[in-house]
Design an enzyme around this catalytic site. Structure first.
Site, mmCIF file in Angstrom:
data_model
loop_
_atom_site.group_PDB
_atom_site.id
_atom_site.type_symbol
_atom_site.label_atom_id
_atom_site.label_comp_id
_atom_site.label_asym_id
_atom_site.label_seq_id
_atom_site.Cartn_x
_atom_site.Cartn_y
_atom_site.Cartn_z
ATOM 1 N N ASP A 100 53.749 11.674 -14.290
ATOM 2 C CA ASP A 100 53.910 13.090 -14.647
ATOM 3 C C ASP A 100 55.182 13.706 -14.055
ATOM 4 O O ASP A 100 55.749 13.203 -13.078
ATOM 5 C CB ASP A 100 52.714 13.897 -14.110
ATOM 6 C CG ASP A 100 51.431 13.609 -14.882
ATOM 7 O OD1 ASP A 100 51.431 12.681 -15.700
ATOM 8 O OD2 ASP A 100 50.437 14.323 -14.630
ATOM 9 N N HIS A 245 53.309 10.066 -10.276
ATOM 10 C CA HIS A 245 54.373 11.030 -10.581
ATOM 11 C C HIS A 245 55.746 10.378 -10.453
ATOM 12 O O HIS A 245 56.048 9.777 -9.418
ATOM 13 C CB HIS A 245 54.288 12.230 -9.629
ATOM 14 C CG HIS A 245 53.046 13.040 -9.807
ATOM 15 N ND1 HIS A 245 51.835 12.657 -9.262
ATOM 16 C CD2 HIS A 245 52.804 14.191 -10.496
ATOM 17 C CE1 HIS A 245 50.915 13.550 -9.606
ATOM 18 N NE2 HIS A 245 51.472 14.496 -10.354
HETATM 19 ZN ZN LIG Z 1 52.284 17.777 -13.208
#
Ligand SMILES: [Zn+2]
Length: 283
Positions: A100, A245
């Site tokens: 992400d 992430h």
């Molecule tokens: Zn996020």
């Protein structure tokens, strides 16, 4: 006559000139014969490469890496639904890695390199602002065959009205399409917040709201990268969607953890799929 030494010398001279002329004519004839077949000489004596250099060069565009898929649609049964994982009857050992908050300088290309070395396709949930800042990286992610999802423009958690929610999602969709040609029905709400208006709008537009069933917890600012590895490898189950992430902050520890996460999962027999591949598997 032949007894005359002067006449004998003249005779020898004539013979010598005649021999010279005959030799010359044979040599010239041979050269002319070769001139009629220059290709034979070229193929024998000139290396192919220099022959190619001499031939006229046709301008060619650089090879384009064509992604296999630009449309990340989801099966009807997942449209307008929230998905955490996929329960597979076959217990087939598949798992989906997701990243992400990118595309992000430095850490995204490093993650792409690791995925490429391991021949793994993952799913990237992009923030609109980050695409705007790193469009070339977005193109690389798509060219390398990864799946793409929408993660809003500003990455806000706050409650928002329908017009704002629409803008957050559609503005990002538009930039994803303009930058890479991708259309996606994969949506992940920032922070996994499901009640601030974003998820409702996304569902109404037939997206799948993609959550996760396993987190690396790589946003923990204090944890060592070995903790991220343990979080994923020790608890992995077939059909899991794993949260990581590649952007949104300093993700060097995610880069450090990723090879060990992949190795640990491979040792357990896992195969890696994108989220939309996972959703297309028969439950
Ligand atoms: Zn996020």
């Amino acid at each position: 006559m032949t007894n005359n030494p002067v006449k004998r010398e003249k005779f020898i001279g004539v013979i010598a000139i005649a021999t010279f002329l005959v030799t010359c004519s044979i040599t010239v004839g041979t050269l002319l014969a070769f001139r009629k077949h220059p290709s034979a000489i070229v193929t024998q004596d000139v290396p192919v490469s220099s022959n190619q250099v001499q031939s006229p060069v046709t301008p060619q565009s650089p090879p384009v890496v064509k992604p296999t898929n630009l449309n990340f649609t989801v099966p009807v049964q997942y449209q307008g639904k929230t998905v955490y994982k996929v329960q597979l009857n076959s217990n087939e050992k598949v798992i989906a890695l997701t990243f992400d908050d990118g595309p992000w300088p430095k850490t995204t290309p490093e993650i792409l390199d690791i995925l490429k070395q391991n021949q793994i396709k993952a799913t990237f949930f992009w923030v609109g602002q980050a695409i705007q800042a790193n469009p070339d990286m977005a193109k690389r992610i798509v060219a390398e065959g990864h799946a793409i999802g929408n993660h809003t423009w500003h990455h806000w958690y706050k409650r928002m009205n329908q017009a704002t929610a629409k803008s957050e999602i559609e503005r990002t969709s538009d930039l994803i399409y303009k930058t890479t040609g991708v259309k996606t029905q994969l949506f992940r709400p920032p922070g996994g917040v499901l009640n601030n208006g974003l998820a409702t709008y996304a569902k109404n537009q037939k997206n799948a709201v993609v959550m996760w069933s396993l987190t690396s917890a790589d946003t923990d600012p204090r944890a060592k990268y070995q903790v991220f590895v343990k979080n994923v490898v020790k608890s992995a189950k077939p059909g899991d969607i794993v949260l990581m992430h590649d952007g949104g902050g300093d993700r060097r520890r995610t880069v450090q953890a990723l090879p060990a996460i992949i190795d640990g999962l491979k040792q357990q027999g896992y195969k890696f799929v994108t989220v939309n591949e996972l959703l297309e598997m028969k439950p």
